[in-house]
Design an enzyme around this catalytic site. Structure first.
Site, short mmCIF file in Angstrom:
data_model
loop_
_atom_site.label_atom_id
_atom_site.label_comp_id
_atom_site.label_asym_id
_atom_site.label_seq_id
_atom_site.Cartn_x
_atom_site.Cartn_y
_atom_site.Cartn_z
N GLY A 272 98.92 16.75 120.79
CA GLY A 272 98.35 17.17 121.55
C GLY A 272 97.14 17.52 121.31
O GLY A 272 95.81 18.40 120.93
N SER B 80 96.27 22.37 121.97
CA SER B 80 96.90 23.07 121.54
C SER B 80 96.55 24.10 122.81
O SER B 80 97.59 25.46 122.93
CB SER B 80 96.84 23.81 120.63
OG SER B 80 94.71 24.44 120.65
N CYS C 132 98.60 18.68 113.50
CA CYS C 132 97.41 18.85 114.35
C CYS C 132 97.59 20.46 115.60
O CYS C 132 97.77 21.38 114.72
CB CYS C 132 97.59 17.73 114.98
SG CYS C 132 95.40 17.40 115.55
N ARG D 163 89.97 25.31 115.25
CA ARG D 163 90.06 23.56 116.35
C ARG D 163 88.74 22.52 116.31
O ARG D 163 87.57 22.66 116.09
CB ARG D 163 90.27 23.93 117.41
CG ARG D 163 90.95 24.94 117.88
CD ARG D 163 91.26 25.73 119.01
NE ARG D 163 91.65 23.99 120.44
CZ ARG D 163 90.81 24.08 121.21
NH1 ARG D 163 90.20 24.94 121.43
NH2 ARG D 163 90.75 22.77 121.67
N ARG E 151 90.45 14.29 116.21
CA ARG E 151 90.32 15.74 116.53
C ARG E 151 90.62 16.69 116.26
O ARG E 151 91.47 17.65 116.91
CB ARG E 151 90.37 16.25 117.99
CG ARG E 151 89.48 15.28 119.49
CD ARG E 151 89.93 15.17 121.02
NE ARG E 151 88.30 16.31 121.19
CZ ARG E 151 87.74 16.59 120.60
NH1 ARG E 151 86.79 15.92 120.39
NH2 ARG E 151 87.21 17.87 121.30
N HIS F 106 98.23 13.39 111.27
CA HIS F 106 98.87 12.44 112.48
C HIS F 106 100.02 11.72 111.00
O HIS F 106 100.53 10.63 111.26
CB HIS F 106 98.99 12.54 113.03
CG HIS F 106 98.68 12.94 114.35
ND1 HIS F 106 99.34 13.49 115.21
CD2 HIS F 106 97.20 13.62 114.49
CE1 HIS F 106 98.74 14.18 115.91
NE2 HIS F 106 97.32 13.92 115.93
N GLU G 170 103.51 11.25 110.92
CA GLU G 170 104.06 9.94 111.92
C GLU G 170 102.96 8.76 112.89
O GLU G 170 103.99 7.69 112.47
CB GLU G 170 104.32 10.52 113.76
CG GLU G 170 103.99 10.71 114.50
CD GLU G 170 102.97 11.99 114.05
OE1 GLU G 170 102.54 12.47 113.43
OE2 GLU G 170 102.01 12.06 115.24
N1 GLN Z 1 91.79 19.33 119.40
C1 GLN Z 1 93.00 19.22 119.80
C2 GLN Z 1 93.60 21.50 119.92
O1 GLN Z 1 92.98 21.56 120.49
C3 GLN Z 1 94.54 19.06 118.39
C4 GLN Z 1 94.17 17.37 118.35
C5 GLN Z 1 95.04 16.90 118.17
O2 GLN Z 1 96.66 17.31 118.24
N2 GLN Z 1 95.41 15.70 117.62
O3 GLN Z 1 94.50 21.47 120.13
#
Ligand code: GLN
Length: 178
Positions: free
Chosen positions: A30, A32, A62, A91, A121, A157, A159
């Protein structure tokens, strides 16, 4: 959902009373900085830190890995993490090159079959402290999976690719801790 398919009794955790009812936690991907804000706004951050310190098994993917890192690089101003993993993560570490990519990773601890990993990302682990242990790295050496006691974190990920071995490893820890 992976945890249910592996036979776990999985429920969402959004508030402290729900946290009290679980024996382990998966912090998903998600954003962070949003997770950080919401967890503090809803009074979940401090109870979470206490459960992590008490040894609750947690698996972060992630953004979840970022939440578990003791140090976050390229955080948004004021962003905090829960901590627990003796690592520094950066990040959006692939941001300027490419936003998302897939690759196969060798992870001996999970067996011979490579892990097909999807990075979105994604962060990378820039420093692995003495308490943490790198489980896997990219070909260029950057660490993308770590473990420390009951804490497990991946930049990618599993999943998304029917890769269940990380969640199974997490559930083993939950059953072992119970
Ligand atoms: N770039 C997101 C972050 O800094 C992490 C991306 C992800 O969870 N797929 O939280």
């Amino acid at each position: 959902m992976v945890l249910r398919e592996l036979g776990a009794d999985a429920v969402p955790v959004r508030r402290e009373s729900e946290l009290d009812g679980v024996a382990g936690l998966v912090i998903p991907g998600g954003e962070s900085s949003v997770m950080d804000k919401l967890s503090r706004t809803f009074g979940l951050a401090e109870p979470l830190k206490a459960r992590i310190a008490a040894g609750m098994p947690v698996y972060g993917t992630c953004a979840g890995l970022i939440m578990l890192a003791d140090t976050v690089l390229d955080a948004v101003p004021g962003q905090q993490s829960l901590g627990g993993l003796d690592i520094a993560v950066r990040r959006n570490a692939f941001g300027n090159q490419l936003d998302s990519f897939e690759t196969d990773l060798e992870i001996p601890e999970l067996g011979e079959e490579p892990v097909h990993a999807v990075f979105i990302r994604a962060p990378v682990v820039e420093r692995v402290g003495p308490k943490a242990h790198a489980l896997s790295s990219l070909a260029d050496g950057r660490v993308v999976a770590v473990e420390q006691g009951n804490l497990l974190g991946t930049s990618f990920h599993p999943e998304m690719t029917d890769e269940y071995r990380f969640h199974a490893r997490f559930l083993d820890r939950v059953r072992g801790a119970a």
